[in-house]
Design an enzyme around this catalytic site. Structure first.
Site, PDB file in Angstrom:
ATOM      1  N   GLY A 121       0.806  -1.208   0.000  1.00 50.48           N
ATOM      2  CA  GLY A 121       0.000   0.000   0.000  1.00 50.48           C
ATOM      3  C   GLY A 121       0.843   1.265   0.000  1.00 50.48           C
ATOM      4  O   GLY A 121       1.964   1.293  -0.510  1.00 50.48           O
ATOM      5  N   SER A 122       0.322   2.292   0.604  1.00 51.37           N
ATOM      6  CA  SER A 122       0.946   3.620   0.500  1.00 51.37           C
ATOM      7  C   SER A 122       2.270   3.761   1.232  1.00 51.37           C
ATOM      8  O   SER A 122       2.969   4.766   1.055  1.00 51.37           O
ATOM      9  CB  SER A 122      -0.031   4.692   0.997  1.00 51.37           C
ATOM     10  OG  SER A 122      -1.128   4.791   0.114  1.00 51.37           O
ATOM     11  N   THR A 123       2.663   2.775   2.068  1.00 55.49           N
ATOM     12  CA  THR A 123       3.994   2.858   2.668  1.00 55.49           C
ATOM     13  C   THR A 123       5.072   2.805   1.577  1.00 55.49           C
ATOM     14  O   THR A 123       6.173   3.325   1.762  1.00 55.49           O
ATOM     15  CB  THR A 123       4.237   1.720   3.680  1.00 55.49           C
ATOM     16  OG1 THR A 123       4.072   0.458   3.025  1.00 55.49           O
ATOM     17  CG2 THR A 123       3.272   1.825   4.844  1.00 55.49           C
ATOM     18  N   PHE A 124       4.736   2.195   0.438  1.00 50.01           N
ATOM     19  CA  PHE A 124       5.705   2.083  -0.663  1.00 50.01           C
ATOM     20  C   PHE A 124       5.971   3.438  -1.320  1.00 50.01           C
ATOM     21  O   PHE A 124       6.947   3.593  -2.058  1.00 50.01           O
ATOM     22  CB  PHE A 124       5.191   1.085  -1.710  1.00 50.01           C
ATOM     23  CG  PHE A 124       6.220   0.670  -2.727  1.00 50.01           C
ATOM     24  CD1 PHE A 124       7.171  -0.281  -2.432  1.00 50.01           C
ATOM     25  CD2 PHE A 124       6.223   1.234  -3.994  1.00 50.01           C
ATOM     26  CE1 PHE A 124       8.122  -0.670  -3.375  1.00 50.01           C
ATOM     27  CE2 PHE A 124       7.171   0.853  -4.942  1.00 50.01           C
ATOM     28  CZ  PHE A 124       8.127  -0.107  -4.622  1.00 50.01           C
ATOM     29  N   LYS A 125       5.125   4.422  -1.040  1.00 54.57           N
ATOM     30  CA  LYS A 125       5.313   5.746  -1.642  1.00 54.57           C
ATOM     31  C   LYS A 125       6.648   6.379  -1.246  1.00 54.57           C
ATOM     32  O   LYS A 125       7.165   7.223  -1.974  1.00 54.57           O
ATOM     33  CB  LYS A 125       4.146   6.672  -1.266  1.00 54.57           C
ATOM     34  CG  LYS A 125       2.832   6.282  -1.953  1.00 54.57           C
ATOM     35  CD  LYS A 125       1.648   7.078  -1.431  1.00 54.57           C
ATOM     36  CE  LYS A 125       0.348   6.634  -2.123  1.00 54.57           C
ATOM     37  NZ  LYS A 125      -0.838   7.310  -1.559  1.00 54.57           N
TER      38      LYS A 125
END
Length: 491
Positions: A218-222
């Protein structure tokens, strides 16, 4: 001697020679294989004939050995605070074998390691019982308790990994639901049933979610998407408007992707603002511009597409090779066919916190003999300089802004600089079929700017009794990450 007797004599001679050759072959060529065969009960009896060495956390043993009267297996393993440490120790069972540190370092713990040969020989000559050596871990007991208790209090399936970014030491590694390895350490029928019951449970307590399970991050990969964009010059000013529209139309598709905050709050905003509010459109667009090859290259420098050995094996996280444009864009927000272990996202966060240098993770500090002499001592080792110091520091600035002014504010610690990123990952056959996963990653800094701890928290809320709108990394994961960071900082 008549002819028939000669034939019989020759035949008997051949049989005797064949028997001698076979005995010699078994004695020397097949010795190791037969000695270590799983069905050789004498080997099993010997393995449980003496107390085993211990696994050490914070200077104290978290394992032990207990006599088992009435059995030819004299000792069995016991585990202190077993469920909390099971993802680290694994189990050592008279019937079920061994896993994790109990398995990887079995030769040291049992005392059979070649490096203990002299000690073993002296013990044999003096009549002393064989003794096992110890495995001294890098685990911080307070950080481990904070990680485990945080997941237990949520009553959730999940995992937490905490690293020291400067060295790669694993400070905490928790997975829930867990199990107590002591309850099936023996060979009794009742213990065998308990192990079978654990294997049949739907919530899979025997699974190590921190090391052996992969999920969309999810958005932690951003944070990695931002690092790739900066490192490859796709974005040169994180405060400059990107022009990415919200909602965002995937290329070669009619699919529109919105945001958890109002789209007007994310429309054409800068990458820094995009991270502050976790704007999907910004990172979809950035990943598309960076391209699949450069995105994958950056991901691999952080450890993706490669198994890690800590020394327990951790499965490889995946940034796929063959992606089309829509799939490439989706990886920018940690979705699509991208997968990660909690360990891997802790490595990404630690690498950013350590100015772009990713250290190899490890959780064994020292192997020592029964006399406490050092047999082997670990030392920090660099995996990769994943991105430049300048790139990493820019991403740090964005993550710290996200904690102070954005979606990661529940990770704030008074008087401490904290960087963080929330994540909510959709999954299921039709993406939204299942309740989303909640993620949170963060790090804390010392006053000198170095970071002693980076944390990744993963929560699978599929069995939790909460509304879907309450499932968010900032709500479920951030308080756990904060507690783990505080435990390390207090130490």
């Amino acid at each position: 001697m008549n002819r028939p007797l000669r034939h019989i004599a020759v035949f008997c001679g051949v049989l005797t020679l064949a028997l001698l050759l076979r005995a010699t072959w078994v004695q020397f060529a097949e010795n190791d294989e037969l000695s270590n065969h799983k069905n050789n009960r004498r080997v099993q009896i010997e393995a449980f004939s003496h107390p085993r060495g211990d696994i050490i956390v914070g200077g104290k043993s978290i394992t032990g050995s207990k006599e088992t009267p009435g059995s030819d297996f004299k000792y069995k393993r016991v585990f202190k605070e077993g469920p909390m440490y099971a993802p680290i120790t694994g189990y050592f069972s008279q019937a079920q074998g061994s896993t994790f540190l109990e398995g990887v370092h079995n030769s040291i713990l049992s005392g059979n390691d070649d490096r203990l040969f002299i000690k073993r020989t002296l013990d044999m000559l003096t009549g002393k019982k064989q003794q096992g050596g110890d495995v001294v871990t890098t685990i911080d007991p307070k950080a481990q308790k904070a990680a485990y208790q945080g997941l237990v209090d949520l009553d959730a399936k999940g995992a937490v990994v905490a690293l020291d970014p400067r060295t790669g030491k694993i400070l905490a590694l928790a997975s829930t639901p867990s199990y107590d390895p002591s309850v099936f350490a023996g060979i009794s029928e009742a213990e065998g049933k308990k192990f079978a019951e654990l294997g049949k449970r739907k919530d899979k307590p025997l699974n190590n979610r921190a090391l052996r399970e992969i999920y969309p991050p999810g958005s932690t990969f951003k944070i990695l998407t931002a690092a790739a964009a900066l490192e490859h010059g796709v974005v040169t000013d994180v405060n400059e408007p990107t022009g990415a529209r919200a909602p965002y139309k995937l290329p070669l598709s009619s699919t529109m992707i919105g945001n958890d905050v109002p789209n007007s709050q994310c429309d054409k905003v800068s990458m820094k603002t995009g991270m502050q509010w976790s704007c999907n459109n910004v990172f979809l667009d950035v990943a598309l511009k960076v391209g699949k090859d450069r995105m994958r290259e950056t991901a691999e420098k952080f450890g993706f597409n490669e198994e890690q050995f800590v020394p327990v094996r951790a499965v490889a996280s995946s940034y796929p090779k063959d992606l089309d444009k829509p799939q490439t864009a989706l990886t920018g927000m940690g979705q699509g066919s991208l997968t990660s272990t909690p360990l891997q996202m802790a490595m990404v966060t630690a690498g950013i916190a350590n100015d772009g240098k990713v250290m190899k993770p490890y959780m064994v500090e020292e192997l020592r003999g029964p006399d406490l002499s050092t047999i082997e001592k670990a030392s920090p080792d660099t995996l990769n300089q994943a991105v430049s110091g300048k790139t990493a520091q820019t991403v740090q600035d964005m993550m710290e802004n996200t904690v102070e002014n954005g979606t990661a504010n529940k990770a704030r610690i008074d008087g401490v600089t904290v960087g963080g990123k929330t994540g909510t990952a959709q999954h299921g056959a039709n993406v939204n079929d299942e309740r989303p996963y909640a993620w949170f990653v963060s790090y804390a800094k010392n006053k000198d700017g170095s970071s002693p701890v980076a944390v990744a928290v993963f929560v699978d809320p599929s069995d939790m009794n909460i509304a879907r709108e309450e499932i968010a990394g900032g709500k479920l994961g951030a308080p756990i990450a904060k507690a783990v960071m505080e435990a390390v900082i207090e130490r």
